[in-house]
Design a protein around this motif. Structure first.
Motif, PDB file in Angstrom:
ATOM      1  N   SER A 295       0.868  -1.189   0.000  1.00  0.00           N
ATOM      2  CA  SER A 295       0.000   0.000   0.000  1.00  0.00           C
ATOM      3  C   SER A 295       0.898   1.230   0.000  1.00  0.00           C
ATOM      4  N   PRO A 296       1.391   1.600  -1.165  1.00  0.00           N
ATOM      5  CA  PRO A 296       2.369   2.702  -1.227  1.00  0.00           C
ATOM      6  C   PRO A 296       1.742   4.037  -0.853  1.00  0.00           C
ATOM      7  N   SER A 297       2.570   4.870  -0.254  1.00  0.00           N
ATOM      8  CA  SER A 297       2.168   6.242   0.069  1.00  0.00           C
ATOM      9  C   SER A 297       3.265   7.176  -0.417  1.00  0.00           C
ATOM     10  N   VAL A 298       2.923   8.466  -0.471  1.00  0.00           N
ATOM     11  CA  VAL A 298       3.899   9.453  -0.915  1.00  0.00           C
ATOM     12  C   VAL A 298       5.121   9.441   0.003  1.00  0.00           C
ATOM     13  N   GLU A 299       4.880   9.368   1.313  1.00  0.00           N
ATOM     14  CA  GLU A 299       5.982   9.373   2.267  1.00  0.00           C
ATOM     15  C   GLU A 299       6.896   8.164   2.069  1.00  0.00           C
ATOM     16  N   GLN A 300       6.301   6.995   1.841  1.00  0.00           N
ATOM     17  CA  GLN A 300       7.106   5.786   1.660  1.00  0.00           C
ATOM     18  C   GLN A 300       7.947   5.847   0.385  1.00  0.00           C
ATOM     19  N   VAL A 301       7.371   6.402  -0.676  1.00  0.00           N
ATOM     20  CA  VAL A 301       8.149   6.539  -1.919  1.00  0.00           C
ATOM     21  C   VAL A 301       9.306   7.499  -1.699  1.00  0.00           C
ATOM     22  N   GLN A 302       9.058   8.585  -0.986  1.00  0.00           N
ATOM     23  CA  GLN A 302      10.122   9.542  -0.712  1.00  0.00           C
ATOM     24  C   GLN A 302      11.231   8.901   0.129  1.00  0.00           C
ATOM     25  N   LEU A 303      10.835   8.126   1.149  1.00  0.00           N
ATOM     26  CA  LEU A 303      11.826   7.434   1.979  1.00  0.00           C
ATOM     27  C   LEU A 303      12.625   6.427   1.156  1.00  0.00           C
ATOM     28  N   SER A 304      11.960   5.772   0.228  1.00  0.00           N
ATOM     29  CA  SER A 304      12.644   4.792  -0.619  1.00  0.00           C
ATOM     30  C   SER A 304      13.676   5.467  -1.516  1.00  0.00           C
ATOM     31  N   LEU A 305      13.331   6.634  -2.048  1.00  0.00           N
ATOM     32  CA  LEU A 305      14.278   7.355  -2.893  1.00  0.00           C
ATOM     33  C   LEU A 305      15.500   7.811  -2.091  1.00  0.00           C
ATOM     34  N   GLU A 306      15.230   8.290  -0.867  1.00  0.00           N
ATOM     35  CA  GLU A 306      16.347   8.688  -0.014  1.00  0.00           C
ATOM     36  C   GLU A 306      17.233   7.489   0.332  1.00  0.00           C
ATOM     37  N   LEU A 307      16.607   6.357   0.615  1.00  0.00           N
ATOM     38  CA  LEU A 307      17.362   5.153   0.951  1.00  0.00           C
ATOM     39  C   LEU A 307      18.208   4.691  -0.236  1.00  0.00           C
ATOM     40  N   MET A 308      17.667   4.805  -1.443  1.00  0.00           N
ATOM     41  CA  MET A 308      18.411   4.385  -2.627  1.00  0.00           C
ATOM     42  C   MET A 308      19.666   5.233  -2.830  1.00  0.00           C
ATOM     43  N   ARG A 309      19.596   6.503  -2.488  1.00  0.00           N
ATOM     44  CA  ARG A 309      20.795   7.335  -2.610  1.00  0.00           C
ATOM     45  C   ARG A 309      21.899   6.840  -1.670  1.00  0.00           C
ATOM     46  N   GLU A 310      21.493   6.274  -0.525  1.00  0.00           N
ATOM     47  CA  GLU A 310      22.481   5.793   0.450  1.00  0.00           C
ATOM     48  C   GLU A 310      23.125   4.474   0.026  1.00  0.00           C
ATOM     49  N   VAL A 311      22.335   3.603  -0.589  1.00  0.00           N
ATOM     50  CA  VAL A 311      22.824   2.226  -0.798  1.00  0.00           C
ATOM     51  C   VAL A 311      23.094   1.910  -2.262  1.00  0.00           C
ATOM     52  N   VAL A 312      22.926   2.862  -3.159  1.00  0.00           N
ATOM     53  CA  VAL A 312      23.049   2.548  -4.581  1.00  0.00           C
ATOM     54  C   VAL A 312      24.443   2.028  -4.932  1.00  0.00           C
ATOM     55  N   SER A 313      25.459   2.481  -4.193  1.00  0.00           N
ATOM     56  CA  SER A 313      26.823   2.016  -4.477  1.00  0.00           C
ATOM     57  C   SER A 313      27.004   0.546  -4.116  1.00  0.00           C
ATOM     58  N   GLN A 314      26.122  -0.023  -3.274  1.00  0.00           N
ATOM     59  CA  GLN A 314      26.216  -1.432  -2.882  1.00  0.00           C
ATOM     60  C   GLN A 314      25.520  -2.358  -3.877  1.00  0.00           C
ATOM     61  N   CYS A 315      24.713  -1.802  -4.770  1.00  0.00           N
ATOM     62  CA  CYS A 315      23.859  -2.605  -5.645  1.00  0.00           C
ATOM     63  C   CYS A 315      24.534  -2.870  -6.986  1.00  0.00           C
ATOM     64  N   ASP A 316      24.380  -4.082  -7.475  1.00  0.00           N
ATOM     65  CA  ASP A 316      24.822  -4.341  -8.837  1.00  0.00           C
ATOM     66  C   ASP A 316      23.770  -3.826  -9.813  1.00  0.00           C
ATOM     67  N   CYS A 317      24.051  -3.911 -11.084  1.00  0.00           N
ATOM     68  CA  CYS A 317      23.177  -3.302 -12.094  1.00  0.00           C
ATOM     69  C   CYS A 317      21.770  -3.894 -12.066  1.00  0.00           C
ATOM     70  N   MET A 318      21.686  -5.221 -11.941  1.00  0.00           N
ATOM     71  CA  MET A 318      20.363  -5.859 -11.968  1.00  0.00           C
ATOM     72  C   MET A 318      19.527  -5.466 -10.765  1.00  0.00           C
ATOM     73  N   LEU A 319      20.143  -5.508  -9.562  1.00  0.00           N
ATOM     74  CA  LEU A 319      19.397  -5.138  -8.361  1.00  0.00           C
ATOM     75  C   LEU A 319      18.969  -3.681  -8.419  1.00  0.00           C
TER      76      LEU A 319
END
Length: 482
Positions: A384-408
């Motif tokens: 059940s996505p919400s605006v706040e959750q999407v925003q938190l997810s985008l912020e989290l991706m900025r933190e961990v994107v260097s740990q992810c391979d291309c597919m993930l």
């Protein structure tokens, strides 16, 4: 006319000296032919001798020929030992084996004994073959190990326990566990009783090649002789874990308790893992309660994490949360794996709200989310996505994107953009797509609710036009007079 007596005596003396010289010369020639006969000229054959006879004659000559004062076989054996012992490396080992092949041919053709040759140069025949076995392993000519041991057997040379154990150790050192077990089998066929250390090693070798039945057999023999080493116990516990054999794992744990074997967190955690893989959570909970009062404690954070994983596999968020509460009561500090496992249990139990609360708690205790956290929370967005959750997810991706391979990275951004499209927030969707492109992910606008993007652009244009229109001044009418 008669010769004078002085002339006659002189002639007789010359004849005697000539006769002595001829006899000496003839003896020297005979002795030379016996000790160093001249080889046959190439292309010629002796009268009445076939080709095989000529080759046998040449072999006999090579055997009899001295090399630095030693017969040829003795010199070969000495050279083999010197090469193997003094020149390290694969090349020297291969040369020693080639020399042994030559020595082997000489002894077989001429009926010579390796034992006699070794004794003539004051060497132990068994030690000689032990050196050759080491050369075969070093040169990676592993099939020669069986050949050399077979030669020892045919020549009635005793094969000691040390030779077999040394060969097994060297083979295992190069990860040739199957060959090591073959040598172990030959040891048993010779009627030798392996030491406890050798039995323990055999358990590990059999486990490495996936022969679990053989590993269990060796462990039983070891256990009948003495208390098995912790290494042997651990190997068997890992086998039971892979086979999801909870009864055997807990039985082995009880055996360790009864025989006074050292118990630690590694042992306990493997037993827990076997129970969780077999879905025996009640039994694992009972064992955890049993060891909680043991001093010093043998449980650790991995013990609790393993149990939490079991509840996550059952989609039981409440059970996982209770275990995390108990570990805090026991003074065991949760780590990132603990929080991620409980989040996973929450998402599996359709409790996305609990997962988002857990990530906030994780930050509050000073732990940083990782790519596994992002993957779990991205799955929570689909509930059940919400605006706040999407925003938190985008912020989290900025933190961990260097740990992810291309597919993930691609999969996570696709899920976030899909969630942004579902909440029908055009500006948020545009932001999500822009961040994805910034990180190298291509997301065509037409695929993600294009009308929302259009509406967002229209809203942005309208806002821009309003900001450009001058606002009326208070108290002054903007209506044109008549």
């Amino acid at each position: 006319m008669a010769l004078p007596q002085i002339v006659i005596d002189w002639i007789v003396e010359i004849h005697v000296e000539v006769a002595i010289f001829m006899l000496t010369l003839g003896g020297a020639l005979v002795l030379r032919n016996l000790t160093n006969p001249e080889p046959q000229q190439k292309g010629k054959k002796r009268l009445g001798c076939g080709e095989n006879t000529a080759k046998h004659y040449e072999a006999n000559m090579s055997v009899a020929a001295p090399t630095q004062g030693k017969p040829r076989p003795c010199a070969l054996m000495t050279e083999i030992l010197d090469t193997a012992r003094e020149l390290p490396g694969k090349e020297a080992a291969s040369r020693a084996l080639a020399l042994y092949s030559e020595l082997r041919m000489l002894t077989e053709r001429n009926g010579l004994s390796i034992v006699d040759i070794a004794q003539s140069i004051k060497q132990c025949p068994a030690s000689f073959y032990s050196v050759l076995v080491s050369c075969a392993i070093k040169a990676n000519l592993l099939h020669l190990v069986d050949v050399l041991l077979g030669d020892m057997k045919r020549k009635s040379i005793p094969r000691s326990l040390e030779i077999y154990e040394s060969a097994m150790k060297q083979l295992a050192g190069q990860h040739h566990y199957k060959r090591a077990m073959d040598v172990f089998d030959q040891m048993l066929q010779d009627g030798l009783e392996p030491s406890a250390v050798t039995y323990s090693c055999a358990v590990g070798f059999a486990a490495e090649i996936g022969d679990h039945h053989r590993a269990a057999e060796c462990f039983q023999r070891l256990s009948a002789r003495t208390v098995p080493s912790i290494r042997a116990y651990m190997t068997m516990l890992r086998i039971h874990n892979r086979r999801q054999d909870w009864p055997s794992a807990i039985a082995l744990f009880r055996d360790m308790q009864q025989r006074g074997a050292r118990l630690d967190s590694l042992v306990l955690n493997i037993v827990f893992a076997a129970g969780v893989s077999a879905d025996q959570l009640a039994a694992v909970e009972q064992l955890l309660a049993e060891v909680q009062d043991q001093r010093p404690p043998i449980y650790d954070v991995v013990s609790f994490n393993t149990l939490i994983k079991g509840y996550a596999q059952r989609n039981d968020y409440h059970g996982a949360a209770k275990v995390m509460g108990r570990m805090r009561d026991r003074g065991v500090f949760p780590n990132a794996i603990t929080f991620n496992s409980v989040m996973d249990a929450a998402v599996r139990s359709m409790r996305g709200d609990a997962a988002w609360k857990l990530v906030r708690q994780m930050r509050d205790v000073g732990l940083q989310p990782d790519k596994f956290t992002a993957s779990i929370l991205t799955r929570a967005l689909s509930l059940s996505p919400s605006v706040e959750q999407v925003q938190l997810s985008l912020e989290l991706m900025r933190e961990v994107v260097s740990q992810c391979d291309c597919m993930l990275k691609t999969n996570l951004y696709h899920a976030i953009v899909e969630a942004a499209a579902q909440v029908e927030d055009g500006s948020l969707l545009m932001r999500a797509m822009a961040q994805a492109r910034q990180h190298g992910i291509s997301l065509p606008a037409a695929k993600y609710n294009g009308h929302a993007v259009t509406r967002a652009l229209a809203q942005a244009t309208q806002i821009k036009r309003r900001s450009a229109t001058p606002q009326p001044t208070e108290g002054i009418s903007t209506i044109a007079p008549w």
